[in-house]
Design a protein around this motif. Structure first.
Motif, PDB file in Angstrom:
ATOM      1  N   UNK A 256       0.832  -1.212   0.000  1.00  7.61           N
ATOM      2  CA  UNK A 256       0.000   0.000   0.000  1.00  7.61           C
ATOM      3  C   UNK A 256       0.859   1.251   0.000  1.00  7.61           C
ATOM      4  N   UNK A 257       1.906   1.247   0.833  1.00 11.87           N
ATOM      5  CA  UNK A 257       2.783   2.421   0.915  1.00 11.87           C
ATOM      6  C   UNK A 257       3.474   2.660  -0.425  1.00 11.87           C
ATOM      7  N   UNK A 258       3.956   1.558  -1.038  1.00  9.29           N
ATOM      8  CA  UNK A 258       4.665   1.705  -2.316  1.00  9.29           C
ATOM      9  C   UNK A 258       3.742   2.257  -3.401  1.00  9.29           C
ATOM     10  N   UNK A 259       2.517   1.748  -3.451  1.00  6.68           N
ATOM     11  CA  UNK A 259       1.638   2.244  -4.513  1.00  6.68           C
ATOM     12  C   UNK A 259       1.252   3.691  -4.248  1.00  6.68           C
ATOM     13  N   UNK A 260       1.177   4.027  -2.961  1.00  8.97           N
ATOM     14  CA  UNK A 260       0.924   5.425  -2.612  1.00  8.97           C
ATOM     15  C   UNK A 260       2.092   6.299  -3.094  1.00  8.97           C
ATOM     16  N   UNK A 261       3.306   5.784  -2.879  1.00  6.64           N
ATOM     17  CA  UNK A 261       4.498   6.514  -3.325  1.00  6.64           C
ATOM     18  C   UNK A 261       4.510   6.626  -4.851  1.00  6.64           C
ATOM     19  N   UNK A 262       4.136   5.517  -5.525  1.00  3.04           N
ATOM     20  CA  UNK A 262       4.128   5.516  -6.994  1.00  3.04           C
ATOM     21  C   UNK A 262       3.179   6.577  -7.532  1.00  3.04           C
ATOM     22  N   UNK A 263       2.022   6.666  -6.912  1.00  2.00           N
ATOM     23  CA  UNK A 263       1.028   7.630  -7.392  1.00  2.00           C
ATOM     24  C   UNK A 263       1.314   9.023  -6.843  1.00  2.00           C
ATOM     25  N   UNK A 264       2.231   9.090  -5.893  1.00  2.12           N
ATOM     26  CA  UNK A 264       2.508  10.305  -5.110  1.00  2.12           C
ATOM     27  C   UNK A 264       1.237  11.039  -4.696  1.00  2.12           C
ATOM     28  N   UNK A 265       0.295  10.271  -4.131  1.00  2.00           N
ATOM     29  CA  UNK A 265      -0.870  10.917  -3.526  1.00  2.00           C
ATOM     30  C   UNK A 265      -0.761  10.798  -2.014  1.00  2.00           C
ATOM     31  N   UNK A 266      -0.714  11.920  -1.388  1.00  2.00           N
ATOM     32  CA  UNK A 266      -0.706  11.926   0.066  1.00  2.00           C
ATOM     33  C   UNK A 266      -1.797  12.848   0.549  1.00  2.00           C
ATOM     34  N   UNK A 267      -2.346  12.486   1.683  1.00  2.00           N
ATOM     35  CA  UNK A 267      -3.474  13.273   2.181  1.00  2.00           C
ATOM     36  C   UNK A 267      -3.007  14.637   2.680  1.00  2.00           C
ATOM     37  N   UNK A 268      -3.971  15.491   2.942  1.00  2.00           N
ATOM     38  CA  UNK A 268      -3.714  16.877   3.338  1.00  2.00           C
ATOM     39  C   UNK A 268      -2.781  16.969   4.551  1.00  2.00           C
TER      40      UNK A 268
END
Ligand code: ADP
Length: 473
Positions: free
Chosen positions: A278-290
Motif C-alpha cells: 500500500x505504501x509503495x503504490x501510494x508513493x508511486x502515485x505520489x498521492x498523500x493526504x492533506x
C-alpha cells in the motif's frame, strides 16, 4: 495569386497607356507645327492675293486652315464659309503669339466634348497669320476606347491565372501530401520544409520515448502485481493448512499453541506485506493526504523515534542501537522519513548477529554547521513546500552502520529492487517482505536525496543517505 496578378497587370496597363498617350500627343504636336510651317512657307512663295485660293484647294480635310489678317480679323477659314460673322482673333493666344513672336501653339481641352483641339499659328511675311488646327481624342476618350480590349484581356487573364494557380498549387502540394511522417527526415522535399520536418521528428522521438517509458512502467506494475500475489500465496497456504487441521480436530492440545503461533506469524507477514504494498503504490502515485504536509523534519529526532519503536526487536536479537550526531533538518514528509529510518535500522538489526551494533548518525556536509537554532522550537512554515532548493544550507547526511553480514558489492544495486532478497530464507524467517529498501529508495529520491551502500562483505554495511538541507523555519 489571382488578385496579385490582376492588380499588377492593371497597374502596368495604366502606366503603359499613359506613356503611349503622352508620347503620341507630343508627336501630334510637332507634326502640326511642321504642317503650319510648311503651309507658311508655301504661302510666302505666293502672291498674297492667291492665299485664299491656295488654301481653298487644300485637300486634307482633317486639318482646318485659318488665315488671319494682321489686325485680327479672319480672312479665311476652311471649316466656315462666311468668315465675316467670326469675331476678331487677335486676342486668341496662338494668334497673339504668332503676331508678336512669329509662332504660336496652343492646346484647348474641352471638358464636355471627348475631343481636344490643338492649334499651331505662324506669321507670314506680309504680317498675316496662318493657323492650322486639328481635333483629337482626349485622354478620357482615349481610355474609354481601351475599355473593351482591357475587359477582354482581364477576363482572359482571369481564366488563365485561375487555372495556372490551381495547377501550381497542386504541384507544390503534391510532395507535401505524400510526406511520410513515420520517418520525417527521410523525405526529399523543399529545403523550406526542413525546419518543420525536424520539429516533427523531434516531437515524434519525444513521443516514442514517452511511450517506451509508459510501457516500461506498465511492465514493472505487472511484475509487481504478479510478485505480490506470489508472496501472498505462501503465508495464505500455511494459514489455511494449519487452520484446517485445527478445525478438523486433528491437532492435539500441546501442538495447539505452536500452530496458533505459526498462523499468527504468517498473518503478521501478510500484514506487513500489505502495508508495504500500500505504501509503495501510494508513493508511486505520489498521492498523500492533506495532513501529510511537507515540514522541516529533524532527522535526529526521527532516528530517536525509530530506535524506540525497534527497541523490543533489538533486545530480542541482542543488538545495540545508537543514535548520534546533530539536529539536521530535511524538508519533507515526516511519516515517510520515519518509515525510511525504521526500515534501515530494522534491516541493520535483522541482518546482524547476536551482540552486534547499529549506529544511526546525522551529520551536515560542510563545515558550515547548523547554528544551534534547532534547540528552540518555534512555529513552522508549511506554506511553501516547493520553495526552490537553497544551496545555503548544508546537505543532511544520515548513515546507518552495522557490523552484520554485509552485502556483496555486485548485489548492492539489486537490493533496492522490489522483492529482491539476498537470502530468501533468512529474509522470510526474520519477517522481511523484500520491499523495505524499495520503499527507502523511493522516499529518498522523492525528497531529492541519494542513497548508497558501502562496507565490506562479512564485516557489516553502511547505508548513506544525502538530503538537501533546510532550516527549522
Ligand atoms: P527484506 O524485507 O528482505 O529485508 P529489503 O528490501 O529491506 O527486504 O532488503 C532487501 C535485501 O537486502 C534483504 O533481503 C537483505 O538480503 C539485504 N539487506 C538489506 N539490509 C541489509 C543489511 N543491513 N545487511 C545485510 N543485508 C541487508
Amino acid at each position: 495569386m489571382l488578385v496579385f496578378v490582376l492588380a499588377i497587370v492593371l497597374g502596368f496597363t495604366l502606366v503603359i497607356t499613359l506613356i503611349f498617350y503622352f508620347s503620341y500627343e507630343n508627336d501630334e504636336q510637332s507634326h502640326l507645327i511642321n504642317q503650319a510651317e510648311e503651309a507658311a512657307a508655301r504661302l510666302d512663295g505666293l502672291n498674297p492675293d492667291n492665299y485664299i485660293d491656295y488654301l481653298d484647294h487644300q485637300l486634307d480635310t482633317n486639318i482646318r486652315y485659318t488665315l488671319v489678317d494682321p489686325d485680327g480679323s479672319v480672312l479665311f477659314d476652311s471649316s466656315i464659309s462666311d468668315v465675316s460673322e467670326l469675331e476678331n482673333h487677335a486676342s486668341r493666344p496662338e494668334i497673339a503669339d504668332a503676331l508678336e513672336e512669329g509662332e504660336g501653339f496652343v492646346r484647348r481641352y474641352s471638358t464636355t466634348l471627348n475631343e481636344d483641339t490643338i492649334y499651331a499659328a505662324v506669321r507670314l511675311n506680309d504680317g498675316s497669320v496662318i493657323r492650322v488646327s486639328e481635333r483629337r481624342a482626349s485622354l478620357l476618350s482615349y481610355f474609354g476606347g481601351l475599355n473593351f480590349p482591357v475587359v477582354i484581356g482581364v477576363a482572359v487573364l482571369f481564366v488563365l491565372v485561375y487555372n495556372l494557380s490551381r495547377l501550381v498549387t497542386r504541384r507544390i502540394m503534391r510532395p507535401i501530401d505524400a510526406l511520410d511522417f513515420a520517418d520525417p527526415l527521410e523525405n526529399e522535399i523543399y529545403t523550406e520544409m526542413q525546419p518543420l520536418l525536424e520539429r516533427i521528428d523531434e516531437q515524434q522521438n519525444r513521443l516514442k520515448e514517452q511511450n517506451e517509458q509508459l510501457a516500461k512502467a506498465q511492465n514493472i506494475r505487472r511484475d509487481f502485481s504478479a510478485n505480490v500475489s506470489h508472496e501472498m500465496k505462501t503465508p495464505l497456504q500455511v494459514i489455511s493448512g494449519y487452520s484446517e487441521l485445527m478445525k478438523n480436530g486433528m491437532v492435539n492440545e500441546e501442538d495447539m499453541t505452536k500452530f496458533a503461533g505459526i498462523i499468527y506469524s504468517e498473518s503478521q507477514t501478510m500484514r506487513s506485506l500489505i502495508n508495504d504494498v500500500l505504501l509503495l503504490s501510494k508513493l508511486d502515485e505520489s498521492i498523500f493526504s492533506e495532513d501529510d504536509s511537507i515540514l522541516p523534519t529533524d532527522m535526529f529526532e526521527v532516528g530517536m523515534r525509530a530506535k524506540s519503536r525497534l527497541s523490543s526487536l533489538a533486545e530480542e536479537r541482542q543488538v545495540s542501537v545508537d543514535v548520534k550526531g546533530v539536529h539536521g533538518f530535511v524538508r519533507g514528509n515526516e511519516t515517510l522519513l520515519e518509515q525510511m529510518a525504521l526500515n534501515l535500522i530494522e534491516n541493520a538489526i535483522r541482518y546482524n548477529h547476536e551482540g552486534g551494533h547499529v549506529i544511526y548518525t546525522v551529520s551536515l556536509s560542510s563545515a558550515e554547521k547548523a547554528d544551534g537554532t534547532e534547540e528552540t522550537s518555534g512555529p513552522v512554515d508549511t506554506q511553501s513546500p516547493s520553495e526552490p532548493e537553497n544551496d545555503k544550507y548544508p546537505e543532511v547526511i544520515v548513515s546507518v552502520e552495522d557490523d552484520g553480514s554485509g552485502i556483496p558489492e555486485s548485489k548492492r544495486d539489486k537490493i533496492f529492487e522490489r522483492f529482491y532478497r539476498l537470502e530468501k530464507s533468512r529474509s522470510k524467517e526474520t519477517g522481511g517482505t523484500g520491499l523495505g529498501l524499495a520503499i527507502v529508495k523511493h522516499t529518498v529520491t522523492s525528497h531529492g536525496g541519494t542513497i548508497e551502500v558501502s562496507g565490506e562483505e562479512g564485516h557489516g554495511s553502511t547505508f548513506t543517505v544525502r538530503f538537501p538541507g533546510a532550516t527549522e523555519a
